[in-house]
Design a protein around this motif. Structure first.
Motif, PDB file in Angstrom:
ATOM      1  N   ALA A  53      31.910  63.483  77.279  1.00  0.00           N
ATOM      2  CA  ALA A  53      31.462  64.866  77.104  1.00  0.00           C
ATOM      3  C   ALA A  53      32.649  65.827  77.047  1.00  0.00           C
ATOM      4  CB  ALA A  53      30.518  65.250  78.242  1.00  0.00           C
ATOM      5  N   ILE A  54      33.659  65.619  77.910  1.00  0.00           N
ATOM      6  CA  ILE A  54      34.852  66.473  77.903  1.00  0.00           C
ATOM      7  C   ILE A  54      35.540  66.421  76.550  1.00  0.00           C
ATOM      8  CG2 ILE A  54      37.197  66.713  78.832  1.00  0.00           C
ATOM      9  CD1 ILE A  54      36.045  65.867  81.559  1.00  0.00           C
ATOM     10  N   VAL A  55      35.758  65.228  76.042  1.00  0.00           N
ATOM     11  CA  VAL A  55      36.471  65.072  74.766  1.00  0.00           C
ATOM     12  C   VAL A  55      35.639  65.624  73.621  1.00  0.00           C
ATOM     13  CG1 VAL A  55      37.410  63.403  73.132  1.00  0.00           C
ATOM     14  CG2 VAL A  55      37.823  63.122  75.594  1.00  0.00           C
ATOM     15  N   ASP A  56      34.358  65.326  73.604  1.00  0.00           N
ATOM     16  CA  ASP A  56      33.492  65.797  72.520  1.00  0.00           C
ATOM     17  C   ASP A  56      33.464  67.322  72.473  1.00  0.00           C
ATOM     18  OD1 ASP A  56      31.331  65.295  70.473  1.00  0.00           O
ATOM     19  OD2 ASP A  56      30.168  66.434  71.953  1.00  0.00           O
ATOM     20  N   GLN A  57      33.251  67.960  73.619  1.00  0.00           N
ATOM     21  CA  GLN A  57      33.208  69.429  73.647  1.00  0.00           C
ATOM     22  C   GLN A  57      34.566  70.032  73.310  1.00  0.00           C
ATOM     23  OE1 GLN A  57      31.188  71.202  77.095  1.00  0.00           O
ATOM     24  NE2 GLN A  57      30.162  69.236  77.433  1.00  0.00           N
ATOM     25  N   THR A  58      35.640  69.425  73.811  1.00  0.00           N
ATOM     26  CA  THR A  58      36.982  69.944  73.529  1.00  0.00           C
ATOM     27  C   THR A  58      37.271  69.929  72.036  1.00  0.00           C
ATOM     28  OG1 THR A  58      37.851  69.278  75.694  1.00  0.00           O
ATOM     29  CG2 THR A  58      39.444  69.583  73.920  1.00  0.00           C
ATOM     30  N   LEU A  59      36.999  68.822  71.376  1.00  0.00           N
ATOM     31  CA  LEU A  59      37.310  68.714  69.950  1.00  0.00           C
ATOM     32  C   LEU A  59      36.448  69.644  69.112  1.00  0.00           C
ATOM     33  CD1 LEU A  59      37.923  64.865  69.580  1.00  0.00           C
ATOM     34  CD2 LEU A  59      39.596  66.707  69.855  1.00  0.00           C
ATOM     35  N   LYS A  60      35.210  69.854  69.515  1.00  0.00           N
ATOM     36  CA  LYS A  60      34.339  70.761  68.764  1.00  0.00           C
ATOM     37  C   LYS A  60      34.821  72.203  68.883  1.00  0.00           C
ATOM     38  CE  LYS A  60      30.046  68.056  68.869  1.00  0.00           C
ATOM     39  NZ  LYS A  60      28.673  67.941  69.453  1.00  0.00           N
ATOM     40  N   ILE A  61      35.141  72.625  70.106  1.00  0.00           N
ATOM     41  CA  ILE A  61      35.539  74.017  70.331  1.00  0.00           C
ATOM     42  C   ILE A  61      36.955  74.278  69.820  1.00  0.00           C
ATOM     43  CG2 ILE A  61      35.982  75.734  72.148  1.00  0.00           C
ATOM     44  CD1 ILE A  61      33.748  74.494  73.745  1.00  0.00           C
ATOM     45  N   SER A  62      37.797  73.241  69.768  1.00  0.00           N
ATOM     46  CA  SER A  62      39.217  73.410  69.432  1.00  0.00           C
ATOM     47  C   SER A  62      39.517  73.241  67.949  1.00  0.00           C
ATOM     48  CB  SER A  62      40.057  72.411  70.242  1.00  0.00           C
ATOM     49  OG  SER A  62      39.875  72.597  71.618  1.00  0.00           O
ATOM     50  N   LYS A  63      38.513  73.228  67.105  1.00  0.00           N
ATOM     51  CA  LYS A  63      38.769  73.100  65.667  1.00  0.00           C
ATOM     52  C   LYS A  63      39.657  74.244  65.199  1.00  0.00           C
ATOM     53  CE  LYS A  63      34.650  70.506  64.293  1.00  0.00           C
ATOM     54  NZ  LYS A  63      33.379  70.523  63.509  1.00  0.00           N
ATOM     55  N   GLY A  64      40.697  73.898  64.448  1.00  0.00           N
ATOM     56  CA  GLY A  64      41.647  74.889  63.983  1.00  0.00           C
ATOM     57  C   GLY A  64      42.784  75.146  64.939  1.00  0.00           C
ATOM     58  N   ARG A  65      42.706  74.613  66.153  1.00  0.00           N
ATOM     59  CA  ARG A  65      43.788  74.748  67.125  1.00  0.00           C
ATOM     60  C   ARG A  65      44.769  73.598  66.973  1.00  0.00           C
ATOM     61  NH1 ARG A  65      43.796  79.478  70.692  1.00  0.00           N
ATOM     62  NH2 ARG A  65      41.899  80.564  70.026  1.00  0.00           N
ATOM     63  N   ARG A  66      45.991  73.789  67.459  1.00  0.00           N
ATOM     64  CA  ARG A  66      47.075  72.866  67.158  1.00  0.00           C
ATOM     65  C   ARG A  66      47.355  71.842  68.251  1.00  0.00           C
ATOM     66  NH1 ARG A  66      52.574  75.575  65.213  1.00  0.00           N
ATOM     67  NH2 ARG A  66      51.148  76.105  63.512  1.00  0.00           N
ATOM     68  N   SER A  67      47.512  72.287  69.513  1.00  0.00           N
ATOM     69  CA  SER A  67      48.024  71.414  70.574  1.00  0.00           C
ATOM     70  C   SER A  67      47.178  71.553  71.829  1.00  0.00           C
ATOM     71  CB  SER A  67      49.482  71.764  70.903  1.00  0.00           C
ATOM     72  OG  SER A  67      50.300  71.625  69.748  1.00  0.00           O
ATOM     73  N   ILE A  68      46.722  70.419  72.372  1.00  0.00           N
ATOM     74  CA  ILE A  68      45.796  70.402  73.499  1.00  0.00           C
ATOM     75  C   ILE A  68      46.460  69.726  74.694  1.00  0.00           C
ATOM     76  CG2 ILE A  68      43.536  69.628  74.302  1.00  0.00           C
ATOM     77  CD1 ILE A  68      42.694  69.483  71.330  1.00  0.00           C
ATOM     78  N   LEU A  69      46.560  70.458  75.814  1.00  0.00           N
ATOM     79  CA  LEU A  69      47.152  69.925  77.043  1.00  0.00           C
ATOM     80  C   LEU A  69      46.045  69.777  78.079  1.00  0.00           C
ATOM     81  CD1 LEU A  69      49.698  69.101  78.618  1.00  0.00           C
ATOM     82  CD2 LEU A  69      50.028  71.518  79.192  1.00  0.00           C
ATOM     83  N   VAL A  70      45.892  68.580  78.634  1.00  0.00           N
ATOM     84  CA  VAL A  70      44.773  68.262  79.515  1.00  0.00           C
ATOM     85  C   VAL A  70      45.286  67.976  80.922  1.00  0.00           C
ATOM     86  CG1 VAL A  70      42.740  66.808  79.836  1.00  0.00           C
ATOM     87  CG2 VAL A  70      43.624  67.211  77.521  1.00  0.00           C
ATOM     88  N   PHE A  71      44.712  68.666  81.923  1.00  0.00           N
ATOM     89  CA  PHE A  71      45.057  68.445  83.326  1.00  0.00           C
ATOM     90  C   PHE A  71      43.962  67.599  83.958  1.00  0.00           C
ATOM     91  CE2 PHE A  71      47.061  72.400  82.033  1.00  0.00           C
ATOM     92  CZ  PHE A  71      48.380  72.141  82.397  1.00  0.00           C
ATOM     93  N   CYS A  72      44.363  66.423  84.459  1.00  0.00           N
ATOM     94  CA  CYS A  72      43.413  65.401  84.899  1.00  0.00           C
ATOM     95  C   CYS A  72      43.424  65.252  86.419  1.00  0.00           C
ATOM     96  CB  CYS A  72      43.746  64.066  84.241  1.00  0.00           C
ATOM     97  SG  CYS A  72      43.862  64.174  82.431  1.00  0.00           S
ATOM     98  N   SER A  73      42.433  64.537  86.923  1.00  0.00           N
ATOM     99  CA  SER A  73      42.223  64.424  88.365  1.00  0.00           C
ATOM    100  C   SER A  73      42.992  63.277  89.012  1.00  0.00           C
ATOM    101  CB  SER A  73      40.726  64.264  88.650  1.00  0.00           C
ATOM    102  OG  SER A  73      40.021  65.397  88.205  1.00  0.00           O
ATOM    103  N   GLY A  74      43.703  62.495  88.237  1.00  0.00           N
ATOM    104  CA  GLY A  74      44.475  61.379  88.767  1.00  0.00           C
ATOM    105  C   GLY A  74      45.043  60.559  87.628  1.00  0.00           C
ATOM    106  N   VAL A  75      45.810  59.547  87.990  1.00  0.00           N
ATOM    107  CA  VAL A  75      46.446  58.695  86.977  1.00  0.00           C
ATOM    108  C   VAL A  75      45.409  57.965  86.137  1.00  0.00           C
ATOM    109  CG1 VAL A  75      47.931  56.678  86.657  1.00  0.00           C
ATOM    110  CG2 VAL A  75      48.568  58.441  88.319  1.00  0.00           C
ATOM    111  N   ALA A  76      44.447  57.322  86.798  1.00  0.00           N
ATOM    112  CA  ALA A  76      43.421  56.590  86.058  1.00  0.00           C
ATOM    113  C   ALA A  76      42.630  57.524  85.154  1.00  0.00           C
ATOM    114  CB  ALA A  76      42.490  55.862  87.034  1.00  0.00           C
ATOM    115  N   HIS A  77      42.372  58.735  85.629  1.00  0.00           N
ATOM    116  CA  HIS A  77      41.640  59.711  84.835  1.00  0.00           C
ATOM    117  C   HIS A  77      42.429  60.116  83.591  1.00  0.00           C
ATOM    118  CE1 HIS A  77      39.260  63.759  84.720  1.00  0.00           C
ATOM    119  NE2 HIS A  77      38.639  62.814  84.047  1.00  0.00           N
TER     120      HIS A  77
END
Length: 525
Positions: A231-255
């Motif tokens: 869900a995170i990836v799907d929503q991010t890619l839909k909302i970020s159309k036309g944007r260039r660079s995406i930086l993601v802050f995660c909850s841990g290494v495995a995440h």
């Protein structure tokens, strides 16, 4: 290198504070992206050139900040007597000005000897208790020189679970804030953030705290699920159309690995950068990210400080945190001015904006048992933008809000910029004039016209101190945005003549300041 107006003002304020206090230490609050290392460099240059026997120690916790601080000192003063003491950089030099990693030098007070001034970058890391590497080293140095003074630099003057950095028994006696985040955005030195309401809000129900923040193992177990990640990836890619660079802050290494894999599965170029990533591999990934060859980077507590990729135009918060410092540092990664767009989109799946309030109006870290309320914003039904409650029109898509209902209702504070009470006016013209103030000094004024409305701004170029420095920064902003050149900004006639013939902004933002309107931002098409 020429200091910006607010940077020189900051140096002046530090000297003023020391002049008014015979002892004690001060913490200087500067927003992320304001150029703390340039201010630090000017303090070193001026102190050593004014008092040639001064010895200065600059401390930080990561080698990227050490390198940045050393580079700025040499940019400003190529002949500086500079040494670097850091195992990570494979250098152990002690000179009149020494930039040092705290882990490498914390037990070397006897080797360092007499120090007159210690400057701590990211000073919120100093323990509020009389313990830890920073406190132990500074205590040892003060034994050698009881007159030692300390300057702290930070964007976040808080300690997790403790409160302000000056709350006893902290090392700092006072805080000065010479420039605000809103000032830097309105003057064009930083880019604003925009926050969107996400369909998914990661739940932290049942996740306990340790040391004031969520326990990482339990947090990952709660949020790192296939369903959440998709869900995170799907929503991010839909909302970020036309944007260039995406930086993601995660909850841990495995995440971080799991979200990287999900981005790749959904057809995006993505890599993970973690503490365990080899330095050469990390450098390659970050270079590819800045060059646009990799669109997405996931990370866990690695790219919050010492990382600068100005064209990052999407931030994804997938790590719920109780740390105000971590929240602000993460948000700051998107606030550098960009070459291709005016702002950065922040997608808050973690609920951190609601938890900590806007970065322009932060709540101090929550203490044990403390409850905090929500601040008012509303949601645009057309584009899901979080909008200050006072606006009748969405600034993102132009949707008209219906009249408010007569009864009170509770709204949430998910607006990352905290622009409650701000109005936006379409500018139809401007007029620059001379004006004689009550003090007997002349200044320039600019009146912005918007239909039948008008707002006047006072540009105090001849008033000295911070008003003058702020006015000079504003004139420099007008020069850049209007494409004009003002040879002498102290010549009011030249300023007025040049800017009356220049292109006025298309939109201004205005806030109430008492009974008057104050211009807080300007946008040119």
């Amino acid at each position: 290198m020429q200091l910006r107006g607010y940077q020189q003002h900051t140096v002046n304020e530090i000297y003023r504070w020391f002049g008014e206090h015979d002892d004690g230490n001060v913490c200087v609050v500067l927003p992320t992206g304001s150029g703390k290392s340039v201010i630090l460099a000017e303090i070193c240059r001026d102190a050593v050139q004014t008092w040639d026997d001064q010895r200065i120690l600059i401390l930080s916790h990561v080698k990227e900040l050490l390198e940045q601080d050393a580079e700025r000192i040499l940019d400003l003063w190529p002949e500086a007597p500079l040494g670097i003491y850091s195992a990570g950089l494979n250098r152990k030099e002690l000179k009149q000005i020494t930039v040092a990693g705290i882990q490498s030098i914390r037990k070397r007070a006897c080797d360092i000897g007499h120090v007159d001034l210690a400057i701590v970058d990211e000073a919120h890391l100093i323990s509020h208790k009389d313990q830890g590497g920073y406190r132990n080293l500074l205590n040892d140095l003060r034994t050698i020189n009881p007159a030692l003074r300390v300057i702290g630099l930070t964007a976040t003057p808080y300690r997790l679970g403790h409160g302000l950095i000056t709350d006893p028994p902290a090392i700092f006696n006072d805080i000065i804030e010479p420039v605000t985040l809103k000032d830097l955005i309105s003057e064009g030195y930083l880019a604003p953030l925009r926050s969107k309401c996400m369909d998914l809000l990661l739940s932290v129900d049942g996740v306990k705290l340790r040391g004031g923040d969520f326990i990482e193992e339990a947090l990952q177990k709660a949020v790192n699920t296939a369903e959440n990640n998709a869900a995170i990836v799907d929503q991010t890619l839909k909302i970020s159309k036309g944007r260039r660079s995406i930086l993601v802050f995660c909850s841990g290494v495995a995440h971080a690995y799991a979200l990287r894999d999900e981005f790749q599965r959904q057809g995006e170029t993505a890599e993970a950068v973690l503490g365990e990533t080899p330095s050469d591999e990390r450098a390659k990934v970050l270079n590819d990210f800045k060059a646009g060859r990799v669109r997405v980077i996931t990370n866990n507590s690695v790219l919050t400080t010492g990382f600068d990729a100005p064209d990052t135009d999407v931030l994804v918060m997938a790590r719920p945190t109780e740390s105000t410092v971590l929240y602000v540092q993460s948000a700051g990664r998107g606030m550098r001015p960009k070459t291709h767009c005016p702002d950065c989109l922040l997608l808050d799946f973690a609920g951190n904006v609601r938890r900590h309030w806007p970065i322009t109006d932060l709540l101090p870290p929550r203490k044990k048992g403390e409850r905090r309320g929500d601040a008012p914003v509303k949601l645009c039904e057309q584009c899901q933008e979080f909008v200050p409650i006072s606006l009748r029109t969405c600034p993102a898509c132009g949707w008209e809000f219906p009249p408010p209902p007569p009864k009170k209702f509770k709204l949430h504070n998910d607006d990352i910029m905290g622009e409650d009470g701000k109005r936006y006016l379409t500018v139809t013209g401007w007029q620059w004039r001379r004006y004689l103030t009550n003090s007997g000094k002349e200044c320039a004024t600019v009146t912005y016209y918007s239909g039948l409305q008008s707002v006047t701004e006072y540009v105090l170029l001849l008033h000295g101190g911070y008003p003058e420095q702020k006015a000079l920064s504003l004139i420099a902003t007008f020069e850049r945005r209007c494409g004009v050149k003002i040879n002498n900004p102290y010549d009011l006639d030249e300023v007025i003549e040049v800017l009356n013939g220049a292109q006025y902004p298309s939109i201004i933002s205005v806030e109430k300041d008492g009974k008057y309107d104050r211009v807080t931002g300007r946008l040119w098409n």
